[in-house]
Scaffold this active site. Structure first.
Site, mmCIF file in Angstrom:
data_model
loop_
_atom_site.group_PDB
_atom_site.id
_atom_site.type_symbol
_atom_site.label_atom_id
_atom_site.label_comp_id
_atom_site.label_asym_id
_atom_site.label_seq_id
_atom_site.Cartn_x
_atom_site.Cartn_y
_atom_site.Cartn_z
ATOM 1 N N THR A 128 44.447 25.475 50.494
ATOM 2 C CA THR A 128 45.840 25.874 50.735
ATOM 3 C C THR A 128 46.506 24.862 51.664
ATOM 4 O OG1 THR A 128 45.308 28.183 50.368
ATOM 5 C CG2 THR A 128 47.326 27.736 51.608
ATOM 6 N N ASN A 174 40.957 28.831 38.021
ATOM 7 C CA ASN A 174 40.104 29.788 38.716
ATOM 8 C C ASN A 174 39.912 31.096 37.961
ATOM 9 O OD1 ASN A 174 42.909 29.653 39.494
ATOM 10 N ND2 ASN A 174 42.535 31.432 40.780
ATOM 11 N N GLN A 212 38.250 24.202 41.756
ATOM 12 C CA GLN A 212 37.222 24.787 40.893
ATOM 13 C C GLN A 212 36.379 23.724 40.184
ATOM 14 O OE1 GLN A 212 36.407 27.842 41.011
ATOM 15 N NE2 GLN A 212 38.195 28.748 42.025
ATOM 16 N N SER A 236 38.056 22.763 48.336
ATOM 17 C CA SER A 236 37.804 23.853 49.275
ATOM 18 C C SER A 236 36.297 24.089 49.377
ATOM 19 C CB SER A 236 38.501 25.105 48.742
ATOM 20 O OG SER A 236 38.232 26.180 49.582
ATOM 21 N N GLY A 237 35.769 24.157 50.616
ATOM 22 C CA GLY A 237 34.325 24.297 50.800
ATOM 23 C C GLY A 237 33.767 25.626 50.317
ATOM 24 N N HIS A 238 34.532 26.711 50.529
ATOM 25 C CA HIS A 238 33.919 28.026 50.281
ATOM 26 C C HIS A 238 33.764 28.363 48.804
ATOM 27 C CE1 HIS A 238 37.437 30.793 49.396
ATOM 28 N NE2 HIS A 238 38.097 29.763 49.881
ATOM 29 N N THR A 293 41.466 20.087 66.845
ATOM 30 C CA THR A 293 40.031 19.768 66.976
ATOM 31 C C THR A 293 39.316 20.118 65.683
ATOM 32 O OG1 THR A 293 40.166 20.153 69.330
ATOM 33 C CG2 THR A 293 37.964 20.240 68.362
ATOM 34 N N CYS A 317 42.947 36.878 44.480
ATOM 35 C CA CYS A 317 44.068 37.036 45.418
ATOM 36 C C CYS A 317 44.919 38.225 45.032
ATOM 37 C CB CYS A 317 44.954 35.806 45.412
ATOM 38 S SG CYS A 317 44.072 34.380 45.976
HETATM 39 N N1 PLP Z 1 43.317 26.567 44.230
HETATM 40 C C1 PLP Z 1 42.446 27.236 43.479
HETATM 41 C C2 PLP Z 1 42.281 26.871 42.037
HETATM 42 C C3 PLP Z 1 41.709 28.282 44.019
HETATM 43 O O1 PLP Z 1 40.846 28.954 43.260
HETATM 44 C C4 PLP Z 1 41.911 28.608 45.378
HETATM 45 C C5 PLP Z 1 41.209 29.764 45.968
HETATM 46 O O2 PLP Z 1 41.288 30.881 45.477
HETATM 47 C C6 PLP Z 1 42.817 27.867 46.137
HETATM 48 C C7 PLP Z 1 43.501 26.850 45.534
HETATM 49 C C8 PLP Z 1 43.019 28.137 47.617
HETATM 50 O O3 PLP Z 1 41.894 27.662 48.324
HETATM 51 P P1 PLP Z 1 41.571 28.035 49.837
HETATM 52 O O4 PLP Z 1 40.952 29.379 49.819
HETATM 53 O O5 PLP Z 1 40.584 26.993 50.279
HETATM 54 O O6 PLP Z 1 42.824 27.950 50.609
#
Ligand code: PLP
Length: 752
Positions: free
Chosen positions: A71, A154, A182, A202-204, A240, A329
């Site tokens: 994001t 996603n 993704q 995105s790491g998670h 930081t 989401c």
């Molecule tokens: N873009 C895609 C395709 C995603 O699947 C997501 C997370 O759901 C995001 C952006 C947002 O990522 P983050 O959770 O790292 O802000």
């Protein structure tokens, strides 16, 4: 064992990533900006991880910034690009794929307006396969300042044709942002092979913790900092650094580089075949919403016609399998997926869509167990007549079953002894489900009725009558609302249904009064009286002046305490009575106590109905809600208080409101040996209302379900109807401690 099949929402943290994060929290905890030894160590680690990211992502040059996630990466990229477009007259639009994660259009709108650019923000259409319309893009690209496309979706797993997009952009000056969230670890993406200006990660989504991400910025691409301050990340992103996150991401990237993280593509494809085979076996009518050859092998998006995604989510969750409906989401709101809508899927199909996604490091045993549980979920639906197939031993048939679609209610009234049933206010979304119920139970369908000609939705009465096999259908000549011509009453064994004209909401509004051997027991009143509202009477075919006397007729026919089952129930109140509504609705009270005449009533009501906003389902409101229906205070009890209440009042009743298909899959919960549990699924809750409301006032009614939502709805409804001692288990049994297998056998099993 929990099976987690929602990897596109997030993933667990890799063991090596956890160890690395703990290492920098406990031992090497220096701040990379410090110049002493601890700081230098931290900086060295950061540089190592950055270099690894460059190698893994094929980005030897340009910036590779650590930030909080995709994001932030997308915001930064959009701000950078749009800031550079200020004052330029050679662009007039910003383009983004119609199936982008909502962060992209939101960021475009936000920065476009904040920077005062006022460019057109247009979505690039996608085909039914979910891929971008490249001709459309090619045509618009010369006037576009920024183009945003994702690498893989996603919700559906559809992989974009990045090379095709690059070709469509050739010759244009548009900057190009790729949301590669993704793709990480699932596709071999070499950023520098393509003219990408910005790419966010995105790491998670790949076994690192939440709160760490990467943004690639091509050398020479415009850049504007989103965060300024201490000058970290070469003053491009101040703050930081999140060293535990960076260390963890480093461990993930390292595993990826060594080939120790993702399973080979063929293995992932085999998993997909196994899972889709199990799904086909479990749900024979299943429709996959994407073409497997265009998708990440780790994502399956499907719909089971006639089965709402909420039902599938509850069912899978009861089987300890975590999946997701639409995008994570938007999991808590009722809107169908914008991705599937953009692909042109009919609303009903996207409303029943479900996403199953597994991580690229998944073990074969997990996939096999998932397949076994998927088959068992299919069996649970079959046994409950919710999909085609031989039903099992059916739960006892209740008198009234309620179905709800976006706040609109449909009722199935059945009599077990005579095996006859009828349906009131059928909705198109429910035709398949009702059909399955009737055929599965082998009940004769005696009537399909509407309470009025609906303005907000279509009735599926004729489709239902036409679909039920002749030997289960006893329907002759009907009037416009489906009432059998020449009949005074419809008999269902010991039950009988009479009708009462109640013009007002519409001229043809009709109430159906259900009676058993002891007299009237329920009235289906359509949109005349709803919990907290009277049906609106400002339609062309309304009869506002007749509304008041219709209310009096209803009172005369059913008295103050008969349960009224409404045509709409926006707040989950289930039922009301004239007595409860007189307390909440002054207009109704004034009409029934004789202090208002029909003209005054109609005029005041018309004022309430001026400019009624749509409901939270974005449907037309069928009445003006007066005040919130049900207060929340004190309804939810945390587990300890719930248990204390059970212990303190042994006469209390503990009620499991989960549906039978969930209970069949469900896990044991230990409420203690003495506790008797009633199972009253929410869909048949209205049948228990008379019994519960006849209990002494101080008898606690303690509801529970999987997540606490449905039980809270039940408890609030009971309070509204007058039973103040109604409570719900906060968070549901999802938060209940798991029992060891040995404990399980001796525990009270609410699922049995
Ligand atoms: N873009 C895609 C395709 C995603 O699947 C997501 C997370 O759901 C995001 C952006 C947002 O990522 P983050 O959770 O790292 O802000």
């Amino acid at each position: 064992m929990e099976i987690y099949l929602d990897a596109n929402a997030t993933t667990p943290v890799l063991e090596a990533a956890k160890v690395a994060a703990i290492g920098v929290m406990m031992d090497d905890f220096g701040n990379p900006s410090s110049v002493h030894g601890a700081g230098l160590k931290a900086r060295a680690l950061m540089n190592e991880v950055r270099s690894c990211a460059r190698r893994v992502l094929g980005a030897p040059t340009g910036q590779m910034l650590f930030l909080s996630g995709a994001t932030e990466g997308i915001q930064t990229a959009v701000l950078s690009a749009l800031n550079a477009l200020r004052g330029r007259l050679d662009f007039d639009c910003l383009l983004y794929g119609a199936t982008e994660h909502k962060v992209v259009p939101e960021a475009l709108e936000h920065w476009n307006s904040l920077l005062g650019l006022d460019l057109q923000v247009l979505s690039i259409p996608v085909g039914s396969d979910g891929r971008h319309d490249l001709n459309w893009l090619r045509e618009r690209a010369p006037r576009a300042g920024l183009v945003c496309t994702m690498a893989a979706n996603n919700e559906t797993g559809v992989v974009s044709d990045l090379e095709g997009i690059a070709a469509a952009l050739r010759g244009s000056k548009a900057l190009w942002l790729v949301d590669a969230v993704q793709a990480l670890g699932k596709l071999s993406l070499r950023i520098s092979d393509l003219p990408i200006d910005y790419a966010a990660f995105s790491g998670h989504k790949l076994y690192a913790p939440k709160g760490i991400g990467l943004l690639y910025v091509r050398e020479g691409a415009p850049f504007t900092s989103l965060l300024t301050g201490g000058g970290q990340e070469s003053a491009l992103r101040s703050g930081t650094e999140n060293m535990p996150g960076i260390a963890a991401l480093g461990a993930v990237l390292d595993a990826l580089e060594r080939g120790n993280l993702s399973r080979p593509r063929e293995t992932l494809a085999r998993y997909r075949v196994q899972l889709s085979g199990a799904l086909r076996e479990a749900f024979p009518g299943i429709l996959f919403n994407t073409l497997p050859e265009l998708c990440l092998p780790t994502t399956l998006n499907f719909s089971v016609p006639g089965v709402d995604s909420k039902v599938l989510l509850d069912l899978f969750d009861a089987a300890d399998m975590r999946i997701s409906g639409g995008s994570a989401c938007s999991a808590s709101n009722a809107e169908p997926s914008h991705v599937l809508e953009a692909m042109g899927l009919p609303r009903q199909r996207s409303a029943s869509a479900v996403r199953l996604s597994f991580g690229p490091a998944s073990e074969p045993d997990m996939i096999e167990e998932a397949c076994r549980r998927i088959r068992s979920c299919g069996q649970a639906l079959r046994e409950n007549c919710m999909i085609d197939g031989p039903p099992g031993e059916l739960p006892p048939c209740e008198r009234v079953t309620r179905f709800v679609v976006d706040g609109a209610c449909c009722y199935l009234v059945a009599d077990a002894a005579s095996r006859r049933c009828l349906v009131i206010d059928p909705l198109p979304e429910l035709t398949g489900q009702l059909f399955q119920w009737i055929c599965g139970h082998e009940f004769v369908l005696a009537a399909v009725l509407d309470t009025h000609s609906h303005g907000d939705h279509a009735s599926s009465a004729s489709a239902l009558r036409a679909g039920v096999p002749a030997h289960l259908c006893e329907i002759g000549r009907l009037d416009a609302l489906g009432w059998p011509q020449g009949s005074e009453a419809i008999a269902l064994g010991e039950l009988s249904l009479n009708r009462l004209p109640i013009p007002g909401h519409t001229q043809d509004s009709t109430a159906y009064l259900l009676a058993d051997s002891s007299g009237p027991c329920m009235a289906f009143v359509g949109d005349m009286v709803m919990p907290g509202a009277l049906g609106r009477s400002d339609f062309e075919d309304s009869d506002p002046l007749a509304f008041g006397s219709s209310l009096r007729d209803l009172q005369q026919a059913v008295g103050p305490d008969t349960f009224l089952l409404p045509g709409h129930d926006y707040e989950g109140s289930f039922a009301c009575t004239l007595r409860t509504e007189r307390v909440h609705q002054p207009l109704l009270d004034g009409m029934l106590d004789g202090s208002m005449d029909a003209v005054y009533f109609a005029t005041t009501k018309a004022m309430l109905e001026e400019n009624l906003p749509p409901t939270r389902y974005q449907t037309m409101a069928c009445g003006a809600q007066v005040g919130r229906c049900t207060p929340d205070e004190g309804v939810e009890l945390e587990r300890d208080n719930f248990m204390a209440m059970i212990a303190a009042v042994p006469t209390g009743i503990v009620v499991d409101v989960r549906e039978p298909y969930e209970q069949r899959q469900g896990r044991a919960v230990d409420f203690g040996e003495q506790v008797r549990i009633e199972t009253v699924p929410l869909s048949v809750l209205v049948n228990a209302l008379p019994r519960w409301l006849a209990l002494p006032r101080d008898t606690p009614l303690l509801f529970f379900c999987r997540s606490g939502n449905r039980s809270a709805q039940a408890a609030r409804a009971l309070r509204r109807l007058g039973h103040a001692e109604s409570f719900s288990l906060a968070g549901g049994i999802a938060l209940w401690p798991r029992l060891a297998p040995t404990e399980r056998s001796s525990s009270v099993d609410p699922t049995s």
